[in-house]
Write a protein that holds these residues in place. Structure first.
Motif, short mmCIF file in Angstrom:
data_model
loop_
_atom_site.label_atom_id
_atom_site.label_comp_id
_atom_site.label_asym_id
_atom_site.label_seq_id
_atom_site.Cartn_x
_atom_site.Cartn_y
_atom_site.Cartn_z
N ARG A 1 18.44 14.47 -15.45
CA ARG A 1 18.96 15.70 -14.82
C ARG A 1 17.85 16.44 -14.08
O ARG A 1 18.05 16.89 -12.93
CB ARG A 1 19.57 16.63 -15.88
N LEU A 2 16.68 16.56 -14.70
CA LEU A 2 15.56 17.25 -14.05
C LEU A 2 15.10 16.49 -12.80
O LEU A 2 14.77 17.10 -11.78
CB LEU A 2 14.38 17.38 -15.02
N LEU A 3 15.08 15.16 -12.89
CA LEU A 3 14.71 14.36 -11.72
C LEU A 3 15.66 14.66 -10.56
O LEU A 3 15.22 14.86 -9.42
CB LEU A 3 14.77 12.87 -12.05
N TRP A 4 16.96 14.66 -10.84
CA TRP A 4 17.95 14.86 -9.78
C TRP A 4 17.96 16.29 -9.27
O TRP A 4 17.90 16.53 -8.06
CB TRP A 4 19.33 14.47 -10.30
N LYS A 5 18.02 17.25 -10.17
CA LYS A 5 18.20 18.65 -9.79
C LYS A 5 16.92 19.32 -9.31
O LYS A 5 16.94 20.15 -8.38
CB LYS A 5 18.76 19.45 -10.98
N LYS A 6 15.80 19.00 -9.93
CA LYS A 6 14.55 19.72 -9.64
C LYS A 6 13.58 18.90 -8.77
O LYS A 6 13.06 19.40 -7.77
CB LYS A 6 13.85 20.10 -10.95
N ALA A 7 13.35 17.65 -9.15
CA ALA A 7 12.41 16.82 -8.39
C ALA A 7 13.06 16.17 -7.18
O ALA A 7 12.38 15.67 -6.29
CB ALA A 7 11.81 15.74 -9.29
N LYS A 8 14.41 16.19 -7.16
CA LYS A 8 15.17 15.57 -6.06
C LYS A 8 14.86 14.09 -5.94
O LYS A 8 14.68 13.54 -4.86
CB LYS A 8 14.88 16.28 -4.73
N LEU A 9 14.84 13.42 -7.10
CA LEU A 9 14.55 11.99 -7.16
C LEU A 9 15.54 11.29 -8.07
O LEU A 9 16.13 11.89 -8.97
CB LEU A 9 13.14 11.74 -7.71
N VAL A 10 15.70 9.99 -7.84
CA VAL A 10 16.40 9.10 -8.75
C VAL A 10 15.41 8.00 -9.14
O VAL A 10 14.75 7.43 -8.26
CB VAL A 10 17.63 8.45 -8.09
N HIS A 11 15.30 7.71 -10.43
CA HIS A 11 14.33 6.69 -10.86
C HIS A 11 14.63 5.36 -10.21
O HIS A 11 13.74 4.71 -9.66
CB HIS A 11 14.35 6.56 -12.39
N GLY A 12 15.87 4.91 -10.29
CA GLY A 12 16.28 3.72 -9.57
C GLY A 12 16.13 2.41 -10.31
O GLY A 12 16.65 1.38 -9.87
N PHE B 1 0.84 -1.20 0.00
CA PHE B 1 0.00 0.00 0.00
C PHE B 1 0.87 1.25 0.00
O PHE B 1 0.58 2.23 -0.69
CB PHE B 1 -0.92 0.01 1.22
N ALA B 2 1.97 1.23 0.78
CA ALA B 2 2.88 2.37 0.81
C ALA B 2 3.57 2.55 -0.54
O ALA B 2 3.80 3.67 -0.99
CB ALA B 2 3.93 2.19 1.91
N TRP B 3 3.90 1.44 -1.20
CA TRP B 3 4.53 1.49 -2.51
C TRP B 3 3.63 2.18 -3.53
O TRP B 3 4.09 2.97 -4.35
CB TRP B 3 4.84 0.07 -2.97
N THR B 4 2.33 1.88 -3.47
CA THR B 4 1.37 2.52 -4.37
C THR B 4 1.32 4.02 -4.12
O THR B 4 1.34 4.82 -5.06
CB THR B 4 -0.03 1.91 -4.16
N ARG B 5 1.27 4.39 -2.85
CA ARG B 5 1.28 5.82 -2.49
C ARG B 5 2.58 6.48 -2.92
O ARG B 5 2.61 7.63 -3.35
CB ARG B 5 1.07 5.95 -0.98
N LYS B 6 3.68 5.74 -2.82
CA LYS B 6 4.99 6.25 -3.20
C LYS B 6 5.04 6.53 -4.71
O LYS B 6 5.57 7.56 -5.14
CB LYS B 6 6.06 5.23 -2.81
N GLU B 7 4.51 5.63 -5.51
CA GLU B 7 4.51 5.88 -6.96
C GLU B 7 3.66 7.10 -7.30
O GLU B 7 4.05 7.92 -8.13
CB GLU B 7 4.02 4.67 -7.75
N PHE B 8 2.51 7.22 -6.65
CA PHE B 8 1.66 8.39 -6.88
C PHE B 8 2.43 9.68 -6.57
O PHE B 8 2.44 10.62 -7.36
CB PHE B 8 0.41 8.29 -6.00
N SER B 9 3.10 9.71 -5.43
CA SER B 9 3.87 10.88 -5.02
C SER B 9 5.02 11.17 -5.98
O SER B 9 5.25 12.32 -6.37
CB SER B 9 4.41 10.67 -3.60
N ASN B 10 5.74 10.12 -6.39
CA ASN B 10 6.88 10.30 -7.29
C ASN B 10 6.43 10.81 -8.67
O ASN B 10 7.11 11.65 -9.28
CB ASN B 10 7.64 8.99 -7.45
N LEU B 11 5.31 10.32 -9.16
CA LEU B 11 4.80 10.78 -10.44
C LEU B 11 4.44 12.26 -10.38
O LEU B 11 4.72 13.02 -11.31
CB LEU B 11 3.57 9.96 -10.86
N LYS B 12 3.84 12.66 -9.28
CA LYS B 12 3.48 14.08 -9.13
C LYS B 12 4.72 14.96 -9.09
O LYS B 12 4.75 16.05 -9.70
CB LYS B 12 2.64 14.29 -7.86
N ARG B 13 5.76 14.53 -8.40
CA ARG B 13 6.99 15.31 -8.32
C ARG B 13 7.67 15.40 -9.68
O ARG B 13 8.19 16.46 -10.06
CB ARG B 13 7.95 14.69 -7.29
N ALA B 14 7.69 14.30 -10.41
CA ALA B 14 8.31 14.30 -11.74
C ALA B 14 7.52 15.18 -12.70
O ALA B 14 8.10 15.97 -13.46
CB ALA B 14 8.40 12.88 -12.28
#
Length: 256
Positions: free
Chosen positions: A178-189, A112-125
């Motif tokens: 680059r945008l993920l790292w610099k702006k969204a502060k995420l790594v796809h992984g 359930f947390a993983w699903t919420r995590k994907e939702f959050s990551n998509l919004k940030r990206a």
């Protein structure tokens, strides 16, 4: 004692189970549409996020993605498999993510947390301009999002796509990283030709559930692996950049 509302709720879930299992094109099994999934789908249906379920877009070990209708518009419904998903892998990605430090430790809690995590990551990206499926809503292990496709069907994975200018596609994906790292502060992984779609002349990033924030202890290593995977695919198609050079540009050093 059970009240009338509970009985009515159970009746609706049973009706939904019968309706879904009656759709031959879904080829459903009990390990996909289990009780938790049906409860989530029922809630989304009752709130109008889904009007009707359709056939599968893709199936996998972690999740299945289905066509669905929302008042005449096609959407995608991603269902994480509560019984067969790689619980240990998910746990490893979530454990060090500060956004999810207070979740439970059961298989259901993690998924359930993983699903919420994907939702959050998509919004940030999406917020920083990266083409991803627009996330609409989630409930339990069910995520509803934009359908990436056209009148011919869903956009194909990068590995199955034909593109005239491989260099332009490669450079565009590097810019997404680059945008993920610099702006969204995420790594796809887990970036590869399997979780990048290609349509209308551009690549789209998908499968963002495992993406981590930059304070994750393995973020630099995940970034290095993403770049290596991308270069592996494009090495014979165009001129690729040296991974250490990109790492130096993005984070000032190259992880070992």
């Amino acid at each position: 004692m059970r009240d009338r509302q509970t009985d009515e709720y159970d009746k609706k879930v049973d009706e939904l189970r019968t309706k879904i299992k009656g759709l031959d094109q879904l080829k459903v099994r009990d390990d996909v549409f289990d009780e938790y999934t049906l409860l989530g789908l029922y809630k989304l249906l009752s709130r109008g996020w889904i009007t009707a379920m359709g056939g599968p877009i893709s199936t996998g070990k972690e999740a299945n993605v289905y066509h669905a209708d929302r008042d005449g518009t096609t959407v995608a419904v991603k269902i994480y498999l509560t019984r067969t998903a790689n619980f240990k892998k998910m746990q490893d990605y979530i454990t060090a993510d500060r956004r999810f430090i207070n979740i439970g430790k059961t298989r259901r809690d993690i998924i359930f947390a993983w699903t919420r995590k994907e939702f959050s990551n998509l919004k940030r990206a999406e917020k920083v301009g990266i083409p991803v499926p627009h996330p609409l809503v989630f409930d339990r292990n069910v995520l509803v999002m934009e359908f990436l496709g056209d009148e011919n069907g869903a956009f194909p994975q990068l590995r199955l796509s034909e593109f005239e200018d491989a260099q332009a596609v490669y450079d565009e994906i590097i810019e997404y990283i680059r945008l993920l790292w610099k702006k969204a502060k995420l790594v796809h992984g887990d970036l590869s030709e399997y979780n990048i779609l290609f349509g209308k002349g551009h690549p789209y990033l998908i499968d963002m559930g495992q993406a981590v924030t930059l304070d994750h202890p393995h973020a630099p290593g995940f970034l290095k692996r993403d770049l290596e995977q991308l270069n592996r695919f494009f090495n014979e198609r165009c001129i690729t950049r040296e991974v250490p050079d990109i790492l130096e540009e993005l984070c000032g050093s190259s992880p070992q």
